[in-house]
Design a protein around this motif. Structure first.
Motif, short mmCIF file in Angstrom:
data_model
loop_
_atom_site.label_atom_id
_atom_site.label_comp_id
_atom_site.label_asym_id
_atom_site.label_seq_id
_atom_site.Cartn_x
_atom_site.Cartn_y
_atom_site.Cartn_z
N ILE A 5 54.78 35.79 28.05
CA ILE A 5 55.38 34.49 28.35
C ILE A 5 54.88 33.50 27.31
O ILE A 5 53.69 33.44 27.03
N ASP A 9 56.81 27.82 27.41
CA ASP A 9 57.83 28.01 28.44
C ASP A 9 57.67 26.94 29.51
O ASP A 9 56.60 26.79 30.10
N ASN A 11 58.58 26.90 32.44
CA ASN A 11 58.34 27.50 33.75
C ASN A 11 57.07 28.34 33.80
O ASN A 11 56.88 29.12 34.73
N LEU A 12 56.21 28.17 32.81
CA LEU A 12 54.97 28.93 32.77
C LEU A 12 54.16 28.74 34.04
O LEU A 12 53.60 29.69 34.59
N LEU A 14 55.15 28.39 36.97
CA LEU A 14 55.72 29.18 38.06
C LEU A 14 55.25 30.63 38.00
O LEU A 14 54.87 31.22 39.01
N SER A 15 55.23 31.19 36.80
CA SER A 15 54.73 32.55 36.64
C SER A 15 53.26 32.64 37.01
O SER A 15 52.83 33.58 37.70
N LEU A 16 52.48 31.67 36.54
CA LEU A 16 51.04 31.67 36.86
C LEU A 16 50.81 31.45 38.35
O LEU A 16 49.94 32.07 38.94
N GLY A 18 52.78 32.33 40.78
CA GLY A 18 53.10 33.58 41.46
C GLY A 18 51.94 34.55 41.40
O GLY A 18 51.61 35.21 42.39
N ARG A 19 51.28 34.58 40.25
CA ARG A 19 50.14 35.48 40.09
C ARG A 19 48.99 35.08 41.00
O ARG A 19 48.41 35.90 41.71
#
Length: 105
Positions: A5, A9, A11-12, A14-16, A18-19
């Protein structure tokens, strides 16, 4: 071939999130704390990112840090409250809501 990623980004966060939400649900609170710090550092991260990180701190028993995080959220948004949190947790899954709210109360 794997793709990472981009740190640019939008939306970074959002990914983090989620993790570290997954770590939180699994009871891996130290890892949730570390991943949460990375998500909070993303410039456009919304307040829910801080909420879930504060829950990780609370679940670790690091209550002073969790309270400081809540104070920061109240400074960023004077309308912030735990009732607000209960309303905006991004899921209806009982276990997810429980682990977040238990970490905050």
């Amino acid at each position: 071939m794997t793709f990472g990623i981009s740190p640019k980004d939008p939306n970074l966060w959002l990914s983090l999130m989620g993790r570290y939400l997954a770590f939180l649900i699994e009871g891996r609170f130290e890892e949730a704390d570390e991943a949460g710090k990375r998500a909070i550092a993303v410039p456009n991260a919304p307040i829910i990112v801080r909420v879930i990180h504060a829950a990780a701190l609370g679940n670790l028993g690091r209550l002073d840090e969790a309270r400081a995080s809540i104070d920061t959220m109240q400074n960023l948004d004077p309308g912030f409250s735990l009732k607000y949190v209960d309303r905006v947790i991004p899921t209806n899954e009982v276990i997810v809501r429980e682990v977040i709210l238990n970490g905050l109360w």
